[in-house]
Each structure stands twice: as structure tokens, then as C-alpha cells.
Design an enzyme around this catalytic site. Structure first.
Site, mmCIF file in Angstrom:
data_model
loop_
_atom_site.group_PDB
_atom_site.id
_atom_site.type_symbol
_atom_site.label_atom_id
_atom_site.label_comp_id
_atom_site.label_asym_id
_atom_site.label_seq_id
_atom_site.Cartn_x
_atom_site.Cartn_y
_atom_site.Cartn_z
ATOM 1 N N CYS C 132 0.847 -1.191 0.000
ATOM 2 C CA CYS C 132 0.000 0.000 0.000
ATOM 3 C C CYS C 132 0.886 1.246 0.000
ATOM 4 C CB CYS C 132 -0.914 0.039 1.211
ATOM 5 S SG CYS C 132 -1.913 1.545 1.240
ATOM 6 N N GLY C 219 -5.984 1.426 -12.849
ATOM 7 C CA GLY C 219 -6.787 1.581 -14.065
ATOM 8 C C GLY C 219 -6.001 1.228 -15.319
#
Ligand SMILES: Cc1cc2nc3c(=O)[nH]c(=O)nc-3n(C[C@H](O)[C@H](O)[C@H](O)COP(=O)(O)OP(=O)(O)OC[C@H]3O[C@@H](n4cnc5c(N)ncnc54)[C@H](O)[C@@H]3O)c2cc1C
Ligand SMILES: Cc1cc2nc3c(=O)[nH]c(=O)nc-3n(C[C@H](O)[C@H](O)[C@H](O)COP(=O)(O)OP(=O)(O)OC[C@H]3O[C@@H](n4cnc5c(N)ncnc54)[C@H](O)[C@@H]3O)c2cc1C
Ligand SMILES: Cc1cc2nc3c(=O)[nH]c(=O)nc-3n(C[C@H](O)[C@H](O)[C@H](O)COP(=O)(O)O)c2cc1C
Ligand SMILES: Cc1cc2nc3c(=O)[nH]c(=O)nc-3n(C[C@H](O)[C@H](O)[C@H](O)COP(=O)(O)O)c2cc1C
Ligand code: FES
Ligand code: FES
Lengths: 283, 306, 306, 283
Positions: C132, C219
Site C-alpha cells: 500500500c 486503471g
């Protein structure tokens, strides 16, 4: 300084056969300038209406191009009087699908005319041998050849009669035509290269010269037939492109260097797309 | 809309009339562009990567379109140093803009020879390409670790008094460290980012789209990564940073300047919009005017992080 | 269009009814999605990252749009392990799909405690989030070097018999090495990629768009990088690879399978098209049918590089 | 199972003021379902004509979204008889500019109605206080309030009379209106919050409740005025969003937990956008 980017206005759009779209675009400068065998890099990102932006896509929105790259499409025809050019293309992917959605009145940005096109011989008969979507650039070629007083013959091959296109257009610009279909049902059953060999063997008013565009195996066969008969042959190659203007070097085509005969890479977009067929290093 | 904006910037000792440089590999050697653009309007032009020997480059296909970007695997096709010096550099030097020569090699000796010979020319700076992802040897192998960068820059630094820009790869764990390595060995600037190593697959043929299997990703898709890395490098070193990656507009360029770039390079944008190589500078001037900035150099590093 | 396609895959010992997993952080804990989608149609659902203590997450703005993608800086907002075990996990376990619990921590001890307590639950696998980019401590700090990955996996491996997936970061010099490190310490699978560290800048305010300054890029923009890394990891290790990054369509998913992913995760696509979480599986079946593939598992690693 | 994604057809589009675009969209289910204060996530990527794809953008082209994210836009109005909904928005960036280019007949994909909207009181007078583009969601609110038999008052603030919009629409649904302009020239010179205070001080048929939407300083002032008078006040907040459906957690709004009074993050998209103004942790 040459102008590369042009904004044309779509005059008409539609499908001439399944998956074969045609765009007629008002772009007088390009129509006046184009030579047969040249192509344009079409922008597939819809342009805002002219009230929004004069020069094309708004600078602010320039990062929102989708699809990102322009698409190389040959000039299929040009009407110098009406100031229009015609593109015909197979809607195979995202970009060509987007282009096929343009409607009369929409604006289209393109770069071009680009590339080294076909050279017209001085005299004799020009035979154009095309396969599938490879027939498209040959229409303007035959039109210009006839205007120059040359004999014109078209040998076009299609997958099937249902997938044959522009037959009447080719008849209009040719002294003789031979339409071939893999499945029969047209003038000739078989490939365009075979149709061409057949035409040749039946004799044509000389000197004969050939221009070909289509699948590589077909062009290779045509080139071999021409080589064995000492007929000059020009072939239009296809390679994936980014700029279309010679600066990025991604469109490498293998051709034999004139001097050494050694294979080297030339840029399909500027040194081609039309090469002397004897120079091409067919795979 | 009235007051003129001072667009000039400095990259170390080198002054540029504006901060927009045509990026290596997307401008050839200027010849094709000279036909369609007034090159003297560019801040500088950076040559296609030059190697000692001529290179044929990779087998086609060499390009794959991706979402908001493209992969290329040209593989440093170029005519080699000799022909570059004879034919291309003289042409570039006559264009009224600064000339940066981008060089690449397989070995430290290659880079040494390239720098030694370019030192004797009129070029304005040398950009060491330590980041080309599309060749088997050298290049990115040097650039991806601080030790590799250190060794290479140490090898060439004594051989030229030209400003030496070290072009860094984004395919590394820490660009701050590779930038510091370049600085420690006397580089005059770092430029970044080169392309991100990527792949495109044709699911129907079950083949990579590129004959080289992998290629370098460029264009707007990489801009967020590039901005972050430019900002990291800017914070890590005292030498100037030249920023690039996905710049399409003047506002994009301003973002890079704010993140600490003293100048920017425009690459892929020019492939889809040939005018981009100059319009970015025009738009940058507009942006400065609109936001009441009279000296573009004031933007450099002016980002205010939270 | 007739013959049914066998969509089932295995990730090590875990069987999934289809290869499409809803990615961590883009599916909450399933509750909102359960309203609008039949979750039993998913191959698995991967929970939002769970930490020992509740976390409020980062200050807003937490999102920035980018070309063909987005940056997020949520910062692991979650209710903490206790409430997750009480409220969320039971809900997830009742949805008729496999449940992967994504966990994150500041220290090795955090991860140990998380794994120890999850071992006693009905979840089907644990995904160690070592990647993360949006929290100050732990997480990506462990994941960005092989040594960090090795230490962390070694610490938790003895504490659970659940399949242990190690989620790798793309912000590293070599994902092959971090994947090998995970394998060497007994991980059952590696999953990749997490988001690329990036930044967006508002040139007018001269501020980063995200209050956290940087964020994670996801994305379609990152798909080329993700495909390349999945292929690299697949070549580097013998354990299964779970692939993700920019999957929008069934054909995208097929590309990841071909590159060596045994299963895929879909994240950002589902934010813009809620149906994407299941339509990717439908489109994958269509793709298989069209290309004459009757077992989707046959695609795994079937890429033929040049 | 709820349906989130809807494909509506644009009935009309145009600008109602500089940079203020209006889209009326035929979407009967959404029109029937929507409650005031709810919003939709509009897809700004042009959809192919319905002949190309039934359900929306072609799956194959899904990676070509530009701009990538949907945009949150409030339902400004709904006509349950005609089955239409109205969106009005400032064309501030790429997405809203793209939306403003839609024309009658184009299709629009949106998610919604989404979010927790305004609660209508049972009786008394509802005062809607809006500033700038914040006035948009208040139109449907007042329409529904009046339909429920409540008294309706609109206090709307604009930058200048030239940039004032929907005045007649608000007059249509309100017992009384007060339009404020920073530069004067309308009913009141000053901000909407001041106009509201002025209205209040002149007395309204009670019980009064307030709904507000607009710039944070304005809403904070309205909330403070309400708190000091013991008037219930609902405020509609704005935060950047990705999913709009509660799954991604990017749209955090700071509000005070009902129990502890401690500030915590709630999702603007699902727990909001409308919150009890006393709960909001105004910055
Ligand atoms: C000089 C030249 C002239 C051409 N003229 C015509 C023409 O008149 N009519 C016609 O139907 N087609 C023509 N083509 C082929 C046409 O360019 C491709 O079919 C088109 O680019 C495919 O784009 P897409 O968006 O449909 O496919 P996508 O698969 O979405 O394309 C992805 C990328 O691959 C490239 N690409 C895919 N297929 C080809 C291809 N066959 N050749 C080159 N690039 C490709 C695209 O340009 C794009 O960059 C020509 C190609 C060249 C090089
Ligand atoms: C619940 C809600 C309801 C809204 N209703 C309306 C309305 O009815 N009319 C109207 O004019 N505006 C409304 N807005 C604001 C509107 O969403 C933004 O103006 C719009 O998203 C900007 O998009 P863009 O493409 O023009 O700008 P860009 O700058 O291109 O947007 C980039 C990104 O930032 C986001 N963004 C930028 N500004 C805002 C903002 N102010 N709020 C939220 N996200 C933003 C965009 O959604 C996008 O993700 C509303 C916002 C929310 C949260
Ligand atoms: C076709 C192409 C060729 C490139 N060749 C080189 C090169 O020879 N040397 C080099 O340092 N960078 C090369 N690059 C990288 C660019 O200079 C630049 O670093 C990168 O593309 C990112 O910027 P952009 O997104 O503006 O293109 C090349 C890029 C492209 C697209
Ligand atoms: C809003 C958001 C939140 C995310 N949260 C997490 C998380 O909690 N844990 C994690 O391992 N990955 C998280 N991710 C990363 C995704 O799981 C995934 O690895 C990444 O987004 C790439 O896939 P995609 O392009 O399909 O989204 C998050 C991604 C997004 C967009
Ligand atoms: S496409 Fe760029 S050089 Fe040919
Ligand atoms: S926008 Fe995704 S949770 Fe609110």
C-alpha cells in the site's frame, strides 16, 4: 513550411459493405495535393464542434485522447473539383469503429497526405492488383493513371462476392477489370494474384507496369510473377505506425538496400508505404 | 493578456529560450520536423539516441497502442556516431535552438568514446541514456541501480566539459538514489523519466504485440508516475532536473516545473500532434499570463506540498 | 456459442469457480455491492485492507483522475480487525463465493496477529498487503525489497495454514526478486500489481491534488506495466500468480491469464462500471468460446513470447 | 437487486447561462425513483449509438474511457409524468465540457439515483438556501416540498445578475423567493446566507426548516444561524468521488459521530451528500 495537420469536415459517412466504412471529407488542400498511394493519419478522438475550439481538440483536453494514436488510412479517392477526399476502411478495432461513427458535419483531424506513393509510368498499361482492403488505394491510382492517358486494368480479389466492394467504382476508372473471389461467383475463382497471372497470360497493351496492395503472400506472388516477366512492380506495404511522419522509427519495413542488396529497415511512413517490389525483403 | 512572459530558463550553465525541449527518440534528428515546424521556437532539441556503431534496431512490430499511451521497442535504431557527426549534428546545430545529444552504449567504454568525441563538437549538452528498456545490453542495466549510475558517470565525467545530463529510468526502486548517484559523480543535471517497461498482449494470437516482447511505455498514462519521480529527484539533489513523461499541454508542463523541473521534454505528444512540440510552449506562456506569473522560471519547484 | 466453457481455476489448493476476483479496496466489504450484484457469480472477493486497529484514513481529497486511470490515497480506512471479524467477515462468508482477506500493518507483529486470528476463521485465503503506497509506516516499506518481503513472510508463515498470498508492489526495481523472496519463505501465491506511486498537481493552486501529496495509480493506464510484471513474476516463481492492474474487459483478463496469472483481480473497472465485477467473467467466457478454448485454465501461462 | 446503471436518452441540451449547461434526459425509472438531494454519476465518455451496443459502451472499447471517471451531478429536477430528469452543471473541466456536447437523441449512461438526499419535514415552511451551482438540487426539493403541502421559500445567491440562473423555475415552485447577488441588482445585495438571515428576521410561517447547498462558508453561516435559532438544517456536501456507490472510500467527509461527538469520516456518496448541518465538522 508544410502544413501537416488538417481539419476536414465530413460530407458523408456510411458502410459500403459489412465492416467496410466510407468517409467522404471536405478538405480541399489535401484533395489538391494528394498523390495515389499516399495515406493520412486520422485522429479517432471525436473533435468538439467548431464553436468550442478552432484548431482542433481543446488543449486542455489533449490528454484525454481515446484511442490515443492516429490511424493510417490510405486515400481511396479524391475529387479535386469538389475538394473532397475519400477514406474507406475496415472497422476492425477501436479506432476504426470510432471513425465509422462520424456523421456529416463532424470535423476530422488528419495528418497528410503522407508518404511516398505510387509512381505513374509515362506510357503503357497500369495494372492494379489488390486484395481485400488492399484495393482501396488503387482506386485513386487508376483514376489518375487514366487521366494521364494510361491504359488501366484492375484485378481485385475478395473473400467472397458478399464481401466485394467498390466494383462499380473500379469499373468506372478501368479499361478492364477482373474481380476474383476465393469462393467463386465473380469473374474469377481464386486469388487476385492468380487473376493477375491469368490477365497477363492473355496479353495486355505494353509496356505493362504493376501496382499492388494487399496481403503479403498475394503481393509476394505478384512481385514474383512480375520479376520473372521483367515487369516493374510497386508494392504498398503496411506496418504499425505512431507518427506517420518519419520521426519515431517504429514503422520499420525490411527492404534490400539498393547498393549492397543487404536487408535494412526503412520507414514505411516516409520511405514507403510504396516500395519497388523487388526491393522488399518478403518474409 | 498584455505583459510578455519571460519564458527563458537555465539548466545549470545552459540557458534555454524556453523550457520546452523536444525529447529524444521522438524527433529523429530534426530533419522531418524542420519541414513542418520552426525549430528555432523550441527551447532545445534532443537527438535520437546515438551509439558508436550504426544500429538496425529491433524487428517490427515496434509499437503498440495502450490506454492513453504507447509502447515502443525501436531498439536504438540510428546511423552511428560517425554519420551522426557528419550529417545530422551539423544540420541540428544550424536550427537556431540548443542541441542536446542523447547517447547510449553497451559498455562504459562506448559511453566514454561517445563523450570524448562529442566534447569536440558544438553541441550544447550530452544526455547519457542510462534507461533505454529496449536493448539487451548496457543502457538500462547501468541506470537501474545507484552503483551502475555511479560507475558510468564516473567513467565519462572526466572526458567532457559539456553539460552532462543523466537520463534516469523509472524502472527502479528509488529514483532519489539513482539521482543522488549521478549528482555525486558530477552530473550537471538529471533528466527523467524514460519509458516504463511494459508489455502488450494479443490475446487472440497469444503473442506479445511487440516483436521484442516488451517495450517502453510513454504518453499521458505515465504522467502521474513521472511527476512523482521528478518531485522525488528534485528533493533529493541540488543539480537541475529535466522532467518529462506524458506532457501534452502547457499546463502539463507547468505541473512538471512546479514539481522541480528546470525544463521539460515533450515526446509522445508530438507523434500525435506535430504542433505539440511548440504549442506546449505557447500554452505555457498563456498559462503564466492567466495566473499572473511573469517569469516562467519562478514556477520551478514552487509546488506547495500539503 | 454452444459448448459450455469450464471457467474454474485453481490458485494452489484453492479452487475458484471462475478466475475473476473483486480486488481489495474497490469492493468495500461486499455490502454495497451485494445490493446491486450477485456476488456468488464472482470467483472470489478480496476484502478492503484490514488492520489491527480501526483507521480513519487520510484527509480528503483522496482521489484524482488521471489519463485512463486514477490516483487514490484512501490510507487503509477500515473498522479494524475486531469489527471486521464480528460484522464484515460473517457477511462475506455467506455470499456464496470464496473470501480472501487483505491485511496490512505497521510492524511484523501486526501482520502476525492478523494472520493468527484469521487462521481461526472461515476465510479462504489471506492476502498480505505489502504494497500500500498510501500509509506512512509498514506496508510498502516491507514490500519494496526482497529482504523486507522475506522477513515479513517468514514471520507470519508459521502462524496460519490458510493459503497465504503476498501482494507485491510495482514500485520496485525487480518484481522477480520480491516474488522469489515470497516463494522462498513459503507463500502460496503472489498477487500483483498493487498501485504505482504517483502524483497529480493542480497547476493553478500549485498544490498536489491529493491531500496526501502522492497516491496509488490504478486503471487501464497501468495495464502494460502490470502485464509485464505478472509475466516476469510467472517466469521467476513456481507458485501461482494472481494478476491485476487495469483490467476492464474479458479480453484484458485473458491477457493476464496468458501472461501466467492463475486468476485475476478487477478493481478500478468496478468503480466506473459496477457490472464490471461480473461482466469480465462473462466476457472471458465469450472470448474462450470464440477462440475455441473450452477450459479457461488452459490459458494460464500460454503466452508464446517471440 | 437494485439497478444502478441506467442508459437515458437526451431530450434536450443547451446552456442556460455562461458555462451553465442543462441536460434533460429521458429516464423514466430514475425520474420515478429520485428523491430531492440525490445525485447521479454521469458517464462523460460518449456512448456509441444504440445500433452499436445495447448495454452501453462496447466491452472491447471499455479501456478507452476518456475522461476516465464518472462525474457526480445532482438531480436538479424530475418530471415524473414525462419520465425525464434534469441535470444542470457548470462546464468547469473536461468531463462537464464533454457532457455539454451531448445533443438530443444521444444516449447517456449514469449510475443513480444515488445518495442520501434531503428529508422533507412533515409540516411548516421549508427554506432552501443555495449559493452558485449549489442552487441546482434545491429546485426538485422545493417542487416536492410544495407537492407535499409545505410552504416553500427560496433564497438563492449568485455572483452577479448576469450569472443568475433558474430564477423563473424557482419562482414557480416557491411561495416566496429572494435572489441575492454579490454585486447587487437582484432582490438583495450580498450573500445567500445574509439574504436568508434577512428572510428569517422578517418572520416565516413555522415550523421552519432549512436545506442548504453551496460554498462551505455560506453553508457554515446558514448552519450557525439555524443552530442559534434552533431551526433544523440539512446541508448538502461535495467531495471528489470515484464510485459514487460507497465501495471505494475516497469521498470522505468529516462529520461528528452522533454518539461521541468525535469527528470521523463518512462517505459523502452514501451517508451523504446531505447531512444534518450540526453534524458537519466545518473546516
Ligand atoms: C499506410 C497504410 C495505409 C492503410 N490504409 C488502409 C485503408 O485504406 N483501409 C483500411 O481498412 N485499412 C488501412 N490500413 C490498415 C489500418 O491502418 C488498420 O486497419 C487500422 O489502423 C486498425 O485500427 P483499429 O483501431 O481498427 O484497430 P486496433 O486493433 O484498435 O489498433 C491498435 C493499433 O494497432 C494498429 N494497427 C492495427 N492493425 C493494423 C494494420 N493492419 N496496419 C497498421 N496498423 C495497424 C493501429 O493503427 C493502432 O495503433 C492501412 C495501414 C497502413 C500502414
Ligand atoms: C454530490 C455532488 C453533486 C454535485 N452536483 C452538481 C451539480 O448539480 N451541478 C454542478 O455544476 N456541479 C455539481 N457537482 C460538482 C461537479 O461534480 C464537478 O463540478 C465536476 O465533477 C467537475 O468535473 P469536470 O470534468 O468539469 O472537472 P475536472 O477538473 O476535469 O474533474 C477532475 C476530477 O475532479 C473531480 N472534481 C472536480 N471538481 C469537483 C467538485 N467541485 N466536486 C466534486 N468533484 C470534483 C471530478 O469529478 C473529476 O473526478 C456536484 C458534486 C457532488 C459531489
Ligand atoms: C518512439 C520513442 C523512441 C524513444 N527513443 C529514445 C531514445 O533514443 N533515447 C532516450 O533517451 N529516450 C527515448 N525515448 C523516451 C523519450 O525521450 C521520453 O523519455 C519518454 O517517451 C517519456 O516522455 P513522453 O511521455 O513525453 O514521450 C523514446 C520514446 C519514444 C516514444
Ligand atoms: C480506491 C482503491 C483502494 C484500494 N485499496 C487497497 C487495499 O486496501 N489493499 C490492497 O491490497 N490494494 C488496494 N488497492 C489496490 C487494488 O486492489 C489493485 O491492486 C489496484 O487498484 C490495481 O488494479 P486495478 O487497476 O484493477 O484497480 C486499492 C485500489 C483502489 C483504486
Ligand atoms: S510511424 Fe513514425 S517513423 Fe514511421
Ligand atoms: S465515491 Fe466511492 S465510496 Fe464514495
Amino acid at each position: 513550411m508544410r502544413t501537416l495537420e488538417r481539419i476536414g469536415t465530413v460530407v458523408s459517412s456510411g458502410f459500403i459493405a459489412p465492416e467496410q466504412a466510407r468517409l467522404v471529407v471536405h478538405a480541399p488542400d489535401a484533395a489538391a495535393e494528394v498523390r495515389p498511394g499516399q495515406f493520412a493519419m486520422l485522429d479517432c478522438t471525436p473533435l468538439p464542434a467548431s464553436s468550442d475550439a478552432a484548431g482542433g481538440i481543446l488543449p486542455k483536453d489533449a490528454a484525454q485522447r481515446a484511442p490515443f494514436l492516429r490511424r493510417p488510412i490510405s486515400f481511396c479517392d479524391a475529387d479535386r473539383v469538389a475538394g473532397t477526399v475519400t477514406f474507406v476502411f475496415r472497422t476492425s478495432g477501436t479506432g476504426t469503429r470510432a471513425l465509422s461513427r462520424l456523421r456529416a458535419g463532424d470535423r476530422l483531424s488528419f495528418l497528410g497526405p503522407l508518404g511516398h506513393g505510387f509512381a505513374l509510368p509515362e506510357t503503357g498499361t497500369l495494372v492494379a492488383v489488390g486484395g481485400g482492403i488492399g484495393v482501396y488505394p488503387l482506386l485513386l491510382l487508376l483514376r489518375d493513371a487514366r487521366a494521364k492517358g494510361l491504359g488501366t486494368v484492375a484485378a481485385c480479389g475478395y473473400r467472397s462476392p458478399a464481401l466485394a466492394f467498390l466494383l462499380d467504382d473500379f469499373r468506372d476508372v478501368s479499361d478492364a477489370t477482373c474481380f476474383a473471389s476465393d469462393t467463386g461467383g465473380l469473374d474469377f475463382a481464386g486469388h487476385a494474384a492468380d487473376a493477375f497471372a491469368d490477365l497477363l497470360s492473355r496479353g495486355l497493351p505494353g509496356p505493362v507496369s504493376v501496382a499492388t496492395c494487399g496481403p503479403a503472400p498475394m503481393m509476394r506472388a505478384v512481385a514474383a510473377r512480375c520479376a520473372s516477366s521483367g515487369i516493374p512492380c510497386q508494392a504498398s506495404l503496411e506496418e504499425r505506425m505512431a507518427c506517420g511522419t518519419g520521426i519515431c522509427l517504429v514503422c520499420a519495413c525490411k527492404v534490400k538496400a539498393a547498393a549492397s542488396g543487404e536487408a535494412e529497415y526503412k520507414r514505411c511512413c516516409t520511405e514507403g508505404p510504396v516500395f519497388d517490389a523487388q526491393e522488399v525483403a518478403w518474409e | 493578456m498584455s505583459a510578455p512572459v519571460d519564458l527563458s530558463v537555465r539548466v545549470g550553465t545552459l540557458s534555454l529560450k524556453n523550457p520546452v525541449i523536444a525529447a529524444s527518440g521522438t524527433t529523429g534528428f530534426g530533419r522531418e520536423m524542420a519541414d513542418v515546424l520552426d525549430l528555432s521556437r523550441l527551447g532545445a532539441i534532443c537527438s535520437k539516441g546515438v551509439t558508436l556503431e550504426p544500429r538496425r534496431g529491433n524487428l517490427p512490430p515496434r509499437v503498440a497502442e495502450t490506454a492513453s499511451g504507447m509502447l515502443n521497442a525501436v531498439g536504438l535504431q540510428n546511423p552511428g556516431l560517425d554519420r551522426f557527426l557528419e550529417e545530422d549534428l551539423p544540420f541540428l546545430l544550424g536550427r537556431g535552438t540548443a542541441v542536446v545529444v542523447n547517447v547510449a552504449g553497451n559498455t562504459a567504454e562506448d559511453y566514454q568514446e561517445l563523450c570524448r568525441r562529442l566534447d569536440a563538437t558544438g553541441c550544447d549538452a550530452i544526455e547519457l541514456n542510462l534507461s533505454c528498456p529496449n536493448v539487451k545490453e548496457g543502457c538500462m542495466a547501468f541506470g537501474s541501480t545507484p552503483a551502475g549510475v555511479r560507475a558510468l558517470v564516473r567513467a565519462v565525467r572526466p572526458l567532457t566539459r559539456k553539460p552532462l545530463w543523466v537520463k534516469l529510468t523509472p524502472n527502479t526502486g528509488s529514483v532519489a538514489e539513482t539521482a543522488r548517484a549521478a549528482e555525486a559523480e558530477g552530473a550537471d543535471a538529471v533528466s527523467l523519466v524514460n519509458t516504463l517497461l511494459g508489455m502488450a498482449v494479443d490475446a487472440r494470437t497469444r503473442r506479445p504485440v511487440l516483436r521484442n516482447n516488451t517495450g517502453g511505455l510513454s504518453g499521458p498514462a505515465i504522467k502521474p508516475v513521472a511527476l512523482r519521480m521528478v518531485h522525488e529527484a528534485f528533493q533529493a539533489v541540488g543539480i537541475p532536473v529535466v522532467g518529462m513523461g506524458g506532457i501534452m499541454t502547457g499546463e502539463d508542463a507547468a505541473e512538471f516545473l512546479l514539481c522541480g523541473a528546470s525544463a521539460v521534454q515533450v515526446g509522445t505528444a508530438g507523434l500525435v500532434r506535430p504542433s505539440a512540440f511548440v504549442s506546449v510552449a505557447d500554452e505555457l506562456a498563456d498559462f503564466a499570463r492567466e495566473t499572473g506569473c511573469s517569469r516562467i522560471a519562478d514556477l520551478v519547484g514552487a509546488l506547495r506540498p500539503w
